[in-house]
Design a protein around this motif. Structure first.
Motif, PDB file in Angstrom:
ATOM      1  N   PHE A 286      -2.970 -86.154  28.467  1.00  0.00           N
ATOM      2  CA  PHE A 286      -2.044 -86.721  27.495  1.00  0.00           C
ATOM      3  C   PHE A 286      -1.334 -87.936  28.073  1.00  0.00           C
ATOM      4  CE2 PHE A 286      -2.645 -82.414  26.051  1.00  0.00           C
ATOM      5  CZ  PHE A 286      -2.727 -82.554  24.673  1.00  0.00           C
ATOM      6  N   SER A 287      -1.099 -87.920  29.372  1.00  0.00           N
ATOM      7  CA  SER A 287      -0.500 -89.044  30.082  1.00  0.00           C
ATOM      8  C   SER A 287      -0.861 -88.886  31.546  1.00  0.00           C
ATOM      9  CB  SER A 287       1.024 -89.058  29.893  1.00  0.00           C
ATOM     10  OG  SER A 287       1.625 -87.964  30.574  1.00  0.00           O
ATOM     11  N   LYS A 288      -0.399 -89.808  32.360  1.00  0.00           N
ATOM     12  CA  LYS A 288      -0.704 -89.713  33.785  1.00  0.00           C
ATOM     13  C   LYS A 288      -0.015 -88.526  34.442  1.00  0.00           C
ATOM     14  CE  LYS A 288       3.054 -92.731  35.381  1.00  0.00           C
ATOM     15  NZ  LYS A 288       3.384 -93.938  36.188  1.00  0.00           N
ATOM     16  N   ASP A 289       0.988 -87.944  33.753  1.00  0.00           N
ATOM     17  CA  ASP A 289       1.743 -86.826  34.320  1.00  0.00           C
ATOM     18  C   ASP A 289       1.444 -85.480  33.657  1.00  0.00           C
ATOM     19  OD1 ASP A 289       3.143 -88.563  36.069  1.00  0.00           O
ATOM     20  OD2 ASP A 289       4.517 -89.083  34.440  1.00  0.00           O
ATOM     21  N   PHE A 290       0.726 -85.496  32.526  1.00  0.00           N
ATOM     22  CA  PHE A 290       0.553 -84.261  31.748  1.00  0.00           C
ATOM     23  C   PHE A 290      -0.928 -84.058  31.435  1.00  0.00           C
ATOM     24  CE2 PHE A 290       1.213 -82.021  27.462  1.00  0.00           C
ATOM     25  CZ  PHE A 290       1.178 -80.777  28.078  1.00  0.00           C
ATOM     26  N   TYR A 291      -1.439 -82.896  31.899  1.00  0.00           N
ATOM     27  CA  TYR A 291      -2.863 -82.590  31.737  1.00  0.00           C
ATOM     28  C   TYR A 291      -3.023 -81.133  31.309  1.00  0.00           C
ATOM     29  CZ  TYR A 291      -7.688 -81.490  33.065  1.00  0.00           C
ATOM     30  OH  TYR A 291      -8.996 -81.068  33.054  1.00  0.00           O
ATOM     31  N   VAL A 292      -3.950 -80.883  30.370  1.00  0.00           N
ATOM     32  CA  VAL A 292      -4.229 -79.527  29.885  1.00  0.00           C
ATOM     33  C   VAL A 292      -5.744 -79.323  29.865  1.00  0.00           C
ATOM     34  CG1 VAL A 292      -4.064 -77.918  27.957  1.00  0.00           C
ATOM     35  CG2 VAL A 292      -2.137 -79.428  28.471  1.00  0.00           C
ATOM     36  N   ASN A 293      -6.177 -78.137  30.315  1.00  0.00           N
ATOM     37  CA  ASN A 293      -7.594 -77.798  30.148  1.00  0.00           C
ATOM     38  C   ASN A 293      -7.743 -76.332  29.764  1.00  0.00           C
ATOM     39  OD1 ASN A 293      -7.205 -76.444  32.565  1.00  0.00           O
ATOM     40  ND2 ASN A 293      -9.126 -77.128  33.455  1.00  0.00           N
ATOM     41  N   ALA A 294      -8.855 -76.026  29.125  1.00  0.00           N
ATOM     42  CA  ALA A 294      -9.159 -74.666  28.676  1.00  0.00           C
ATOM     43  C   ALA A 294     -10.610 -74.359  29.015  1.00  0.00           C
ATOM     44  CB  ALA A 294      -8.914 -74.524  27.184  1.00  0.00           C
ATOM     45  N   ASN A 295     -10.860 -73.111  29.419  1.00  0.00           N
ATOM     46  CA  ASN A 295     -12.206 -72.697  29.810  1.00  0.00           C
ATOM     47  C   ASN A 295     -12.556 -71.375  29.145  1.00  0.00           C
ATOM     48  OD1 ASN A 295     -12.721 -74.663  32.270  1.00  0.00           O
ATOM     49  ND2 ASN A 295     -10.651 -73.848  32.504  1.00  0.00           N
ATOM     50  N   LEU A 296     -13.770 -71.279  28.647  1.00  0.00           N
ATOM     51  CA  LEU A 296     -14.300 -70.029  28.113  1.00  0.00           C
ATOM     52  C   LEU A 296     -15.436 -69.594  29.039  1.00  0.00           C
ATOM     53  CD1 LEU A 296     -14.251 -67.883  25.905  1.00  0.00           C
ATOM     54  CD2 LEU A 296     -15.851 -69.303  24.589  1.00  0.00           C
ATOM     55  N   PRO A 324     -16.705 -59.863  35.336  1.00  0.00           N
ATOM     56  CA  PRO A 324     -15.905 -59.799  34.110  1.00  0.00           C
ATOM     57  C   PRO A 324     -16.726 -60.230  32.894  1.00  0.00           C
ATOM     58  CG  PRO A 324     -14.687 -60.909  35.860  1.00  0.00           C
ATOM     59  CD  PRO A 324     -16.091 -60.741  36.354  1.00  0.00           C
ATOM     60  N   GLY A 325     -16.379 -59.667  31.744  1.00  0.00           N
ATOM     61  CA  GLY A 325     -17.001 -60.091  30.497  1.00  0.00           C
ATOM     62  C   GLY A 325     -16.409 -61.414  30.039  1.00  0.00           C
ATOM     63  N   ARG A 326     -16.514 -61.682  28.756  1.00  0.00           N
ATOM     64  CA  ARG A 326     -16.011 -62.951  28.227  1.00  0.00           C
ATOM     65  C   ARG A 326     -14.490 -63.014  28.356  1.00  0.00           C
ATOM     66  NH1 ARG A 326     -18.584 -63.007  23.598  1.00  0.00           N
ATOM     67  NH2 ARG A 326     -17.109 -61.536  22.682  1.00  0.00           N
ATOM     68  N   TYR A 327     -13.998 -64.151  28.874  1.00  0.00           N
ATOM     69  CA  TYR A 327     -12.556 -64.365  28.969  1.00  0.00           C
ATOM     70  C   TYR A 327     -12.284 -65.862  28.955  1.00  0.00           C
ATOM     71  CZ  TYR A 327     -13.172 -65.435  33.969  1.00  0.00           C
ATOM     72  OH  TYR A 327     -13.547 -65.996  35.161  1.00  0.00           O
ATOM     73  N   PHE A 328     -11.030 -66.219  28.713  1.00  0.00           N
ATOM     74  CA  PHE A 328     -10.697 -67.641  28.690  1.00  0.00           C
ATOM     75  C   PHE A 328      -9.462 -67.894  29.547  1.00  0.00           C
ATOM     76  CE2 PHE A 328      -8.080 -65.928  25.306  1.00  0.00           C
ATOM     77  CZ  PHE A 328      -6.890 -66.638  25.420  1.00  0.00           C
ATOM     78  N   THR A 329      -9.337 -69.126  29.988  1.00  0.00           N
ATOM     79  CA  THR A 329      -8.182 -69.561  30.758  1.00  0.00           C
ATOM     80  C   THR A 329      -7.651 -70.861  30.164  1.00  0.00           C
ATOM     81  OG1 THR A 329      -9.460 -70.887  32.340  1.00  0.00           O
ATOM     82  CG2 THR A 329      -9.128 -68.548  32.868  1.00  0.00           C
ATOM     83  N   VAL A 330      -6.344 -71.037  30.252  1.00  0.00           N
ATOM     84  CA  VAL A 330      -5.705 -72.279  29.833  1.00  0.00           C
ATOM     85  C   VAL A 330      -4.765 -72.714  30.949  1.00  0.00           C
ATOM     86  CG1 VAL A 330      -4.210 -73.422  28.151  1.00  0.00           C
ATOM     87  CG2 VAL A 330      -5.859 -71.681  27.396  1.00  0.00           C
ATOM     88  N   ASN A 331      -4.890 -73.946  31.380  1.00  0.00           N
ATOM     89  CA  ASN A 331      -4.068 -74.472  32.461  1.00  0.00           C
ATOM     90  C   ASN A 331      -3.397 -75.764  32.012  1.00  0.00           C
ATOM     91  OD1 ASN A 331      -4.949 -72.583  34.629  1.00  0.00           O
ATOM     92  ND2 ASN A 331      -6.925 -73.554  34.236  1.00  0.00           N
ATOM     93  N   ALA A 332      -2.134 -75.886  32.360  1.00  0.00           N
ATOM     94  CA  ALA A 332      -1.399 -77.107  32.055  1.00  0.00           C
ATOM     95  C   ALA A 332      -0.699 -77.580  33.321  1.00  0.00           C
ATOM     96  CB  ALA A 332      -0.375 -76.854  30.954  1.00  0.00           C
ATOM     97  N   HIS A 333      -0.712 -78.889  33.529  1.00  0.00           N
ATOM     98  CA  HIS A 333      -0.087 -79.473  34.705  1.00  0.00           C
ATOM     99  C   HIS A 333       0.793 -80.637  34.272  1.00  0.00           C
ATOM    100  CE1 HIS A 333       0.391 -80.791  38.866  1.00  0.00           C
ATOM    101  NE2 HIS A 333       0.188 -82.029  38.428  1.00  0.00           N
ATOM    102  N   TYR A 334       2.063 -80.546  34.656  1.00  0.00           N
ATOM    103  CA  TYR A 334       2.991 -81.619  34.325  1.00  0.00           C
ATOM    104  C   TYR A 334       3.781 -81.982  35.581  1.00  0.00           C
ATOM    105  CZ  TYR A 334       6.732 -84.304  32.142  1.00  0.00           C
ATOM    106  OH  TYR A 334       7.604 -85.305  31.816  1.00  0.00           O
ATOM    107  N   ALA A 335       3.737 -83.249  35.950  1.00  0.00           N
ATOM    108  CA  ALA A 335       4.455 -83.716  37.138  1.00  0.00           C
ATOM    109  C   ALA A 335       5.653 -84.547  36.689  1.00  0.00           C
ATOM    110  CB  ALA A 335       3.524 -84.559  38.004  1.00  0.00           C
ATOM    111  N   PHE A 336       6.827 -84.275  37.284  1.00  0.00           N
ATOM    112  CA  PHE A 336       8.008 -85.043  36.918  1.00  0.00           C
ATOM    113  C   PHE A 336       8.927 -85.182  38.138  1.00  0.00           C
ATOM    114  CE2 PHE A 336       8.737 -80.602  36.027  1.00  0.00           C
ATOM    115  CZ  PHE A 336       9.985 -80.350  36.566  1.00  0.00           C
TER     116      PHE A 336
END
Length: 336
Positions: A286-296, A324-336
């Motif tokens: 979203f910006s140089k300081d804010f990143y989001v990713n999701a994995n299935l 493990p069976g099917r699962y998902f992860t969501v990660n967000a990183h914000y630097a300030f």
């Protein structure tokens, strides 16, 4: 740890330790030099290692006379590479390896009497010797900015190879016994390859494959080998958005060592079937300081067992080893 026992003999107190108190001392020194003559590059190295493991309390875990474990080794290495073109080179290397016995393999008495069906104990072995090896590797690399290819074949010869060994069934304790021991004249060999191709400005397709085989002096497979396995992937990455689709796979594995069954009879260790799974993921800056990713992960909920997780076990000990069976992860990183 304080222990109080009350029975028909009265009450007694004793101090016991779940692990043997010990001190480890390690030292390493390394020198290396590189020489370039036209298209040839030669590297020579020499390393010295010394390791000492000293028990602070000799009878802490109920084993009388724990001894110090010390070793040292001088390890040379050498490699020669030739640059055929600016994009392609090949190399041949040799390395003498050294692996000192770790604490858990020497003093690490580990009681697994809680394991159903086949309770076992890993015994101490303070006479375990350091593992040494002579390794040879032949490889080649190609990279023109769009296509990257890497391949290698290797061969290893081991002396005093450290591996866990079934030593039988103890009638008095009702436990199977295992111990880390030194195996003589172990050989392993294998191959790895990677290919990656930039099919468009932001799109890359890639694949990796690898395989390891090996036996000891008794023509017995060692536990650390692997089946033929790898992955194939498609990746997208621009300045903001990225994503991937990955197919992971492994061949069936029947190159297994011997194990002791519930009656103490030697039989083949657990084998595994071939499998394939699919993973996918997306990410956005979203910006140089804010990143989001999701994995299935494991999209199709495949039930499978990786051989590396059950190597050296009998079938009855693998019931809880599925991935493990099917699962998902969501990660967000914000630097300030």
């Amino acid at each position: 740890m304080n222990k109080t026992v009350s029975d028909w003999n009265g009450t007694s107190e004793a101090n016991s330790y779940p692990f043997a108190p010990a001190r480890t001392y390690s030292m390493g020194m390394f020198v290396q030099d590189a020489m370039t003559i036209q298209n040839w590059t030669v590297m020579l190295g020499l390393r010295f290692d010394a390791h000492q493991l000293t028990a602070d309390k000799e009878d802490a875990i109920g084993v009388d006379g724990l001894e110090d474990n010390s070793s040292s080794e001088l390890s040379p290495s050498a490699s020669i590479a030739y640059q055929f073109t600016p994009n392609f080179n090949s190399y041949l290397s040799y390395k003498h390896g050294y692996r000192a016995p770790e604490y858990d393999k020497v003093y690490g008495y580990a009681n697994h009497d809680f394991v159903p069906i086949t309770p076992f104990v890993i015994l101490t072995n303070y006479q375990l010797e350091a593992e040494t090896s002579d390794s040879f590797e032949l490889g080649a690399k190609y990279d023109d900015g769009s296509l990257r290819v890497y391949g290698t074949v290797f061969y290893n010869m081991f002396e005093n190879f450290i591996d866990v060994v079934d030593t039988g069934f103890n009638q008095s304790t009702g436990l199977f016994e295992k111990r880390y021991e030194n195996l003589s004249d172990v050989e392993s060999y294998g191959a790895e390859a990677t290919i990656e191709y930039l099919i468009a400005r932001d799109w890359t397709v890639s694949s990796k494959v690898g395989w390891v085989d090996g036996k000891d002096a008794n023509d017995e497979y060692i536990r650390s080998i692997t089946p033929l396995e790898g992955n194939v992937g498609l990746d997208y990455d621009d300045s903001k958005f990225n994503g991937y689709l990955r197919l992971n796979w492994a061949d069936a594995m029947d190159r297994t060592p011997s194990c002791a069954d519930t009656l103490g009879i030697q039989t083949d260790c657990a084998q595994t079937a071939g499998w394939a799974t699919v993973d996918l993921g997306i990410g956005y800056d979203f910006s140089k300081d804010f990143y989001v990713n999701a994995n299935l992960i494991n999209v199709f909920d495949k039930e499978y067992v990786r051989y590396q997780d059950v190597a050296g076990l009998i079938d009855s000990q693998t019931r809880f080893s599925t991935e493990p069976g099917r699962y998902f992860t969501v990660n967000a990183h914000y630097a300030f």
